[in-house]
Design an enzyme around this catalytic site. Sequence first.
Site, PDB file in Angstrom:
ATOM      1  N   PHE A  13      -5.054   4.619   2.652  1.00 14.11           N
ATOM      2  CA  PHE A  13      -5.201   5.465   3.846  1.00 14.11           C
ATOM      3  C   PHE A  13      -6.586   6.094   3.956  1.00 14.11           C
ATOM      4  O   PHE A  13      -6.991   6.518   5.026  1.00 14.11           O
ATOM      5  CB  PHE A  13      -4.126   6.575   3.845  1.00 14.11           C
ATOM      6  CG  PHE A  13      -4.447   7.742   2.958  1.00 14.11           C
ATOM      7  CD1 PHE A  13      -5.289   8.762   3.404  1.00 14.11           C
ATOM      8  CD2 PHE A  13      -3.936   7.850   1.666  1.00 14.11           C
ATOM      9  CE1 PHE A  13      -5.608   9.841   2.588  1.00 14.11           C
ATOM     10  CE2 PHE A  13      -4.252   8.917   0.848  1.00 14.11           C
ATOM     11  CZ  PHE A  13      -5.098   9.912   1.309  1.00 14.11           C
ATOM     12  N   GLU A  15      -0.047   2.376   6.297  1.00 11.08           N
ATOM     13  CA  GLU A  15       0.869   2.748   7.384  1.00 11.08           C
ATOM     14  C   GLU A  15       0.614   4.176   7.857  1.00 11.08           C
ATOM     15  O   GLU A  15       1.150   4.604   8.870  1.00 11.08           O
ATOM     16  CB  GLU A  15       2.331   2.560   6.943  1.00 11.08           C
ATOM     17  CG  GLU A  15       2.823   3.478   5.826  1.00 11.08           C
ATOM     18  CD  GLU A  15       2.414   3.034   4.411  1.00 11.08           C
ATOM     19  OE1 GLU A  15       1.384   2.346   4.260  1.00 11.08           O
ATOM     20  OE2 GLU A  15       3.131   3.405   3.468  1.00 11.08           O
ATOM     21  N   LYS A  49      -3.072  -5.927   5.783  1.00 13.06           N
ATOM     22  CA  LYS A  49      -1.955  -4.970   5.814  1.00 13.06           C
ATOM     23  C   LYS A  49      -2.578  -3.598   5.536  1.00 13.06           C
ATOM     24  O   LYS A  49      -2.784  -3.201   4.394  1.00 13.06           O
ATOM     25  CB  LYS A  49      -0.928  -5.329   4.724  1.00 13.06           C
ATOM     26  CG  LYS A  49       0.498  -4.858   4.967  1.00 13.06           C
ATOM     27  CD  LYS A  49       0.664  -3.382   5.195  1.00 13.06           C
ATOM     28  CE  LYS A  49       0.636  -2.570   3.908  1.00 13.06           C
ATOM     29  NZ  LYS A  49       0.620  -1.096   4.161  1.00 13.06           N
ATOM     30  N   GLU A  56      -4.815  12.160 -11.021  1.00 14.25           N
ATOM     31  CA  GLU A  56      -5.724  12.047  -9.872  1.00 14.25           C
ATOM     32  C   GLU A  56      -5.111  12.912  -8.768  1.00 14.25           C
ATOM     33  O   GLU A  56      -4.120  12.530  -8.148  1.00 14.25           O
ATOM     34  CB  GLU A  56      -5.815  10.585  -9.396  1.00 14.25           C
ATOM     35  CG  GLU A  56      -6.789  10.429  -8.254  1.00 14.25           C
ATOM     36  CD  GLU A  56      -6.795   9.041  -7.620  1.00 14.25           C
ATOM     37  OE1 GLU A  56      -5.744   8.373  -7.584  1.00 14.25           O
ATOM     38  OE2 GLU A  56      -7.862   8.639  -7.132  1.00 14.25           O
ATOM     39  N   SER A  82      -3.785   3.147  -5.112  1.00 14.63           N
ATOM     40  CA  SER A  82      -3.568   3.907  -6.345  1.00 14.63           C
ATOM     41  C   SER A  82      -3.327   2.958  -7.529  1.00 14.63           C
ATOM     42  O   SER A  82      -2.915   1.806  -7.344  1.00 14.63           O
ATOM     43  CB  SER A  82      -2.371   4.835  -6.157  1.00 14.63           C
ATOM     44  OG  SER A  82      -1.225   4.057  -5.864  1.00 14.63           O
ATOM     45  N   CYS A 130     -11.950   7.898  -3.363  1.00 11.58           N
ATOM     46  CA  CYS A 130     -11.792   7.377  -4.732  1.00 11.58           C
ATOM     47  C   CYS A 130     -13.048   7.625  -5.544  1.00 11.58           C
ATOM     48  O   CYS A 130     -13.038   7.517  -6.751  1.00 11.58           O
ATOM     49  CB  CYS A 130     -11.490   5.894  -4.703  1.00 11.58           C
ATOM     50  SG  CYS A 130     -12.874   4.950  -4.072  1.00 11.58           S
TER      51      CYS A 130
END
Length: 510
Positions: free
Chosen positions: A164, A191, A188, A395, A241, A296
Amino acid sequence: MTEVADQFTEEQAGQISRISHWIGGRCVEGASGRSGPVYNPALGVQTGEVDFASAEEVDAAVQAAKGAFESWRSVSLSRRTELFFRIRELLHDHAEDIAKILTAEHGKVLSDAKGEVARGLEVIEFCCGIPELLKGGFSEQASTGIDVYSIRQPLGVVAGITPFNFPAMVPMWMWAPAIACGNAFVLKPSEKDPSASVYTAELLKEAGLPDGIFNVVHGDKAAVDAILEHPDIAAASFVGSTPIARYVYETGTSHGKRVQALGGAKNHMIVLPDADIEMAADAAVSAGYGSAGERCMAVSMLVAVGHAADELVEAIQDRLPKVKVGDGMNPESEMGPLVTREHRDKVASYIDRGREEGATVVTDGRETAPDGNGFYLGVSLLDGVKPEMDVYKDEIFGPVLGITRVDTYDEAVRLVNENPYGNGVAIFTRDGGVARQFQFDVKAGMVGVNVPIPVPVAYYSFGGWKSSLFGDLHIYGPEGIQFYTRGKVVTARWPDPATSKVDLGFPQTR
Ligand code: NAD
């Protein structure tokens, strides 16, 4: 205005728009009966409902890609280059529209969203050089009258599964090199903020990319599993992740695919006593709280060596009240909300967890979060964080910066090297010799020297070590080209009756 940009006008008018798949060059409404909500995090309201693909819908995208692949791989390098220049221009012209979509669904401030698009465009610019990037080698007269040469060819249908936090840039890391190399692509996206991908699909069509070469299927685990198990998908790139990266790598490779799966991170920034503390404090605040810590490559742990600590904490504390938190569409805002209410609450829970574990809460972001329904959290600073604490190990992926104090350089490096993640790391010092030793010692894929977020430029490749990457090849840059192609070596001789004879021995070169 295109269809997706139009939808945004409607959303702002308070309607919930439907976000559908993009298959074979057109918008295809989902038929699985499953879907998920998309929010505007600054307002805390639902603005969209995204269709979730079933295995059959993923298969439809793969078949569209498969059908388009053979003619696409035959398109000359000069035509592909021409098209990539057009794609670059069109995306550049619509950069602000894309950025607004990112801010509306992700929450990051508009200037940051524009920065995301700009860094993604650099990867597309790199791909404009595809004829140079796909050059092979040639050895004349490897044996008498025999030449040997190597070529790189596309894999076929390849897929990308994205997180995301960079809804435009991370897909660009994947689709641009994949398509430039001659593959057909199935994306993909996350969402949580799926609209930028559909908008990109519209722009790619407008630029002249043939239908079926870029497809988007939305969804959750069901869509991801359908990709990983699909026999006609040759390779998958994943960014997200660590637990899901590991799963994607293991599942994809067990189904015979080439997989690169980039995972999570816990990025340390080491500040030595000789560092420019004001510069280090600016860098820590920018890299710790930019994009609300949802990067990240965000710095999440500061490691202060020796007497650097007190000065550094004081310098950061001075800066924190000035960080302007608010709606990303407001040009005054420097930090927006988090992506969802659940994520905001989870991040906020680490502030109490840190206190319970013995850390000092220097600044509590819950006290400074803007009012309203938005998924806001202010900036938080925890001092005295120890490696055994959850706030160190996990994290957190939010605007919570931890400080750990150590006595020596060796202790600081040990912390980084013993950490299960190895994405980015930075050292702040004025000593070139120590910085050089650090780059030699440290176990991480991307190293910054007085640079807190060392994301490589587009002509190098991006990737971490240890649990931050599963697979052999880093993403974009030269390794991206390698990932999306496979090598072939041709050994060729032209008919010469004078040298032709039967010889059952193993071919010799001398
Ligand atoms: P995530 O792992 O939850 O989701 C990533 C993708 O995997 C999404 O498309 C999602 O739909 C899918 N997914 C989620 N759960 C799944 C499941 N159980 N099975 C199969 N697929 C599943 O990650 P996120 O929350 O979207 O993104 C944040 C994470 O991504 C952070 O850990 C961050 O460090 C990481 N990240 C890493 C990099 C990098 O380059 N290493 C870059 C950006 C983000």
